[in-house]
Design an enzyme around this catalytic site. Structure first.
Site, mmCIF file in Angstrom:
data_model
loop_
_atom_site.group_PDB
_atom_site.id
_atom_site.type_symbol
_atom_site.label_atom_id
_atom_site.label_comp_id
_atom_site.label_asym_id
_atom_site.label_seq_id
_atom_site.Cartn_x
_atom_site.Cartn_y
_atom_site.Cartn_z
ATOM 1 N N CYS A 1 -12.510 5.727 -5.896
ATOM 2 C CA CYS A 1 -12.671 5.119 -4.581
ATOM 3 C C CYS A 1 -11.820 5.863 -3.565
ATOM 4 O O CYS A 1 -10.829 6.511 -3.910
ATOM 5 C CB CYS A 1 -12.286 3.644 -4.615
ATOM 6 S SG CYS A 1 -10.585 3.328 -5.131
ATOM 7 N N HIS B 1 -0.739 8.182 -9.061
ATOM 8 C CA HIS B 1 -1.886 8.609 -8.242
ATOM 9 C C HIS B 1 -1.392 9.397 -7.033
ATOM 10 O O HIS B 1 -1.157 8.826 -5.968
ATOM 11 C CB HIS B 1 -2.653 7.347 -7.807
ATOM 12 C CG HIS B 1 -3.781 7.557 -6.871
ATOM 13 N ND1 HIS B 1 -4.483 8.742 -6.755
ATOM 14 C CD2 HIS B 1 -4.348 6.702 -5.980
ATOM 15 C CE1 HIS B 1 -5.435 8.606 -5.845
ATOM 16 N NE2 HIS B 1 -5.364 7.386 -5.353
ATOM 17 N N CYS C 1 -8.210 9.257 -0.845
ATOM 18 C CA CYS C 1 -8.002 9.411 -2.292
ATOM 19 C C CYS C 1 -9.016 10.340 -2.939
ATOM 20 O O CYS C 1 -8.753 10.910 -3.996
ATOM 21 C CB CYS C 1 -8.058 8.053 -2.985
ATOM 22 S SG CYS C 1 -6.737 6.923 -2.519
#
Length: 410
Positions: free
Chosen positions: A396, A366, A92
């Site tokens: 994160c 996302h 991510c």
């Protein structure tokens, strides 16, 4: 050390990341990346042969997203063949890291004009192979020392360990939707939003497709937790489950499952990019800087809990910048799950009116490898809109990591 100036930033709309349902699912990932790269070139009248490198974040480098997506997207965008490209994976955190690496190339004096960005098509099947996603990819020696479970199970585990209630997480989901709705209605994203067109020239998408402004607190409270069944599903013929993996590290933990689709990040397709230049190059070519990179940092934390590194990453980047949290005007902490942003705000004791002010990934989605670059553009646009100075972006990443960056509006 040279300064790395941000000249421009842009992104595509985020489309629902489901094959056959989202508006972008049949657009090739290289075309999606090319959309933002072409926009940067046109908006800034770039001589693309002078772009020293294109550093691209993509977490799932398989299928159409394999084969150095950064380079292929640049070629698809019509960039000069002398403009090189590389693709990286920090899960991510890939998008932030791509921009940070681009800035580092400039700050070191190695390059003068670099683009950092990313693309993720979450509508693609088989994102990391055909079987269940386990971070260790079957490395049993690693699993013995660092058992790594599913991110949703981690989110529920952290909420349980921290005593963060379902009600608090649902409220975070509700606030994300409300803030995103205001931002969209007021046109706060228009400066950076680039429409995506299909290969035949027809419009694919010109607005964020995922937000649900009709969301209510009552509706969120009625949703069933998403991860109990997943936590207990067998991963192999030895009885391994995502639950057993986290219990290997926390044997006495009684997980309360509190996350669901309404307080977790949306599954979407999208791309974003940031154009950076050295001060000398920008001045010589009449480029007006919008911001500069003030500091960058990376931090690792527990891979078993996966999602807890943003707080130490934020503290580290603040120290590197010589700033205090009170100096930061706007914060962007990616809403991978509501517990991530909630814990971040609690641990740092932040003013909530400065955090994710235009909503976050719960409302907007996302697109894994692209999100970090998108958030840097988002916070830059909002700093300009408010006439503020400093923005901090972090998120994160799997493996228990978090990159972070502080930008200063110029």
């Amino acid at each position: 050390m040279n300064e790395a100036w941000i000249i421009d930033a842009c992104r595509t709309p985020r489309g629902i990341g489901k094959a056959g349902k989202g508006a972008l699912w049949d657009v090739h990932p290289q075309q999606l990346g090319a959309t933002v790269l072409k926009a940067l070139a046109e908006r800034n009248k770039l001589d693309t042969k002078e772009v020293g490198d294109i550093i691209w974040g993509t977490s799932s480098q398989v299928g159409p997203q394999g084969g150095d997506l950064g380079r292929m997207s640049a070629l698809d965008a019509g960039y000069d063949v002398r403009s090189s490209g590389v693709t990286i994976d920090r899960f991510c955190g890939s998008g932030i890291s791509a921009v940070n690496f681009a800035a580092a190339c400039i700050m070191s004096g190695m390059e003068d004009l670099v683009i950092g960005g990313g693309t993720e098509m979450m509508s693609m099947g088989g994102r990391r192979g055909d079987g269940p996603m386990i971070m260790d990819n079957g490395n049993m020696r690693l699993r013995l020392h660092h058992p790594q479970t599913h991110q949703g199970v981690c989110a529920d585990a952290i909420a349980t360990l921290e005593g963060i209630s379902r009600e608090a997480l649902d409220e975070a989901g509700y606030v994300s939707q409300q803030r995103a709705d205001v931002a969209i209605k007021e046109g706060r994203f228009k400066k950076s939003l680039i429409p995506v067109y299909k290969e035949d020239g027809t419009l694919a998408l010109d607005h964020d497709e995922y937000p649900r402004p009709q969301t209510t607190r009552e509706g969120l409270a009625a949703l069933k937790a998403a991860f109990p069944a997943l936590a207990n599903a067998p991963l192999d013929d030895k009885g391994t489950t995502y639950l057993s993996l986290i219990l290997q590290a926390y044997p006495d933990l009684k997980i309360e499952h509190v996350h669901h689709a309404g307080n977790s990040s949306g599954v979407v397709d999208g791309s974003g990019a940031v154009l950076l230049a050295s001060a000398d190059y920008a001045k010589a070519h009449g480029m007006k800087p919008r911001a500069k990179i003030r500091a960058m940092a990376n931090m690792g934390d527990s891979p078993e809990l996966m999602l807890n590194a943003p707080v130490p990453a934020a503290r580290k980047v603040l120290e590197k910048a010589g700033l205090k949290k009170e100096d930061i005007d706007l914060w962007e902490i990616n809403e991978a799950f509501a517990v991530v942003s909630e814990k971040f705000q609690r641990d740092l004791d932040l003013d909530r009116d400065k955090v994710n002010v235009n909503g976050g990934s719960i409302a907007l989605g996302h697109p894994i490898g692209a999100t970090g670059a998108i958030l840097i553009g988002t916070v830059l646009d909002e700093l300009e809109r408010r006439g503020k100075q400093f923005g901090l972006v972090t998120m994160c990443a799997a493996g228990g990591m978090a990159p972070a960056v502080i930008i200063e509006r110029m």
